[in-house]
Design an enzyme around this catalytic site. Structure first.
Site, short mmCIF file in Angstrom:
data_model
loop_
_atom_site.label_atom_id
_atom_site.label_comp_id
_atom_site.label_asym_id
_atom_site.label_seq_id
_atom_site.Cartn_x
_atom_site.Cartn_y
_atom_site.Cartn_z
N ASP A 131 0.83 -1.21 0.00
CA ASP A 131 0.00 0.00 0.00
C ASP A 131 0.86 1.26 0.00
OD1 ASP A 131 -2.32 1.47 0.06
OD2 ASP A 131 -2.52 1.39 2.24
N ASN A 185 -10.19 -2.85 -6.90
CA ASN A 185 -9.36 -1.92 -7.69
C ASN A 185 -9.89 -1.71 -9.11
OD1 ASN A 185 -6.15 -2.96 -6.24
ND2 ASN A 185 -7.52 -1.31 -5.64
C1 FPP Z 1 -1.75 0.16 -3.48
O1 FPP Z 1 -1.32 1.51 -3.48
C2 FPP Z 1 -1.18 -0.56 -4.60
C3 FPP Z 1 -1.89 -1.08 -5.65
C4 FPP Z 1 -3.33 -0.94 -5.76
C5 FPP Z 1 -1.23 -1.79 -6.75
C6 FPP Z 1 0.01 -2.53 -6.42
C7 FPP Z 1 0.84 -2.57 -7.64
C8 FPP Z 1 2.19 -2.54 -7.71
C9 FPP Z 1 3.03 -2.59 -6.52
C10 FPP Z 1 2.92 -2.42 -8.98
C11 FPP Z 1 2.70 -3.48 -9.98
C12 FPP Z 1 2.66 -4.86 -9.43
C13 FPP Z 1 3.51 -5.85 -9.80
C14 FPP Z 1 3.33 -7.21 -9.24
C15 FPP Z 1 4.60 -5.63 -10.72
P1 FPP Z 1 -2.39 2.65 -3.63
O2 FPP Z 1 -2.46 3.03 -5.05
O3 FPP Z 1 -3.69 2.22 -3.02
O4 FPP Z 1 -1.73 3.77 -2.76
P2 FPP Z 1 -2.47 4.93 -1.93
O5 FPP Z 1 -3.21 4.25 -0.82
O6 FPP Z 1 -1.34 5.75 -1.44
O7 FPP Z 1 -3.36 5.65 -2.90
#
Ligand code: FPP
Length: 255
Positions: free
Chosen positions: A26, A74
């Site tokens: 996250d 998501n």
């Molecule tokens: C949460 O951060 C993260 C995600 C929804 C996506 C995770 C994806 C990656 C780490 C990159 C691609 C994955 C791989 C396996 C290569 P958020 O966007 O919810 O962050 P926030 O809470 O700060 O908005």
């Protein structure tokens, strides 16, 4: 790796480690926003953390690493962000295939993967197939995954089998139910790490969360690298896992 990360790694290697680590990655969006960058840049840097932590986990002998890469919920994000994440995922799979094979890592996916775009599914199938013989570690990507959705899907499957007379409803126990889950073949989850300081489980591996230890790291995912990972593994080592028993019973058993 930093000198501090190297020294933490040595300590991790000197004692027991969790067999199965799950991570709720996250904070990508906040990382980007704090730098005045588009959210996608946060995901891009987050993919670098995925690389670093996969290698680190393999180096300290973690048997199973499960990463929450894209939740069922998501799909509701802005279209541009969803498409960007899908492209990132595809690129990651194609670029990392060789490294995964060289390191004897098996890649798997859990979730409603049929909902992923065809180009992502193809890359996923290609890497899953090529790495099927990997024995050093299983890297599972939770993709289009939701813990509630997984449990509902298992219940539906068991109900169908019962209706068709293949299964006695009275015979359904914890093992039968687990066997019907997407994540059914994963070992018990020992440690769940969530980054960005949020104290939530967010629909991740709900079944496996039963006796998992939870470590919340303050770092946003793109900043979560080897040092923070090894520190989380050392924090896990301090925990007393009682599985519903008493401390005295646990001490007695470990004699
Ligand atoms: C949460 O951060 C993260 C995600 C929804 C996506 C995770 C994806 C990656 C780490 C990159 C691609 C994955 C791989 C396996 C290569 P958020 O966007 O919810 O962050 P926030 O809470 O700060 O908005």
């Amino acid at each position: 790796m930093t000198a501090r990360a190297e020294s933490l790694k040595e300590r991790v290697l000197q004692g027991p480690r969790p067999a199965h680590v799950g991570i709720i990655m996250d904070g990508n969006g906040r990382w980007a926003e704090s730098k005045g960058l588009p959210r996608l840049e946060g995901h891009r840097e987050g993919a670098e953390s995925v690389r670093a932590i996969t290698t680190a986990a393999r180096e300290v002998g973690i048997q199973a690493l499960t990463l929450y890469a894209f939740s069922t919920q998501n799909w509701g994000r802005p279209r541009g962000e969803v498409l960007g994440l899908m492209d990132l995922l595809r690129t990651f799979l194609l670029q990392e295939k060789r490294t995964l094979l060289e390191n004897d890592i098996r890649l798997c996916a859990i979730g409603e993967t049929h909902r992923l775009p065809r180009r992502v599914r193809k890359a996923l199938e290609e890497v899953e197939e090529a790495s099927a013989g990997g024995r050093s570690m299983t890297l599972t990507l939770a993709l289009s995954y939701g813990g509630q959705e997984e449990i509902v899907c298992a219940a539906r499957e068991l109900a169908r089998r019962a209706k068709e007379g293949e299964l006695d409803p009275e015979a359904i126990d914890v093992a039968t139910f687990q066997g019907a889950l997407w994540s059914g073949s994963l070992p018990p989850l020992d440690l769940c790490i969530r980054t960005s300081g949020e104290n939530r489980v967010s629909n991740f591996l709900l079944w496996h969360m039963a006796y998992a230890e939870i470590v919340v790291a303050k770092e946003l995912w793109p900043d979560f690298r080897e040092e923070a990972f090894f520190a989380a593994l050392l924090e896990y080592r301090q925990r007393e896992r009682r599985f519903g028993l008493t401390s005295a019973q646990i001490r007695e058993r470990s004699r």
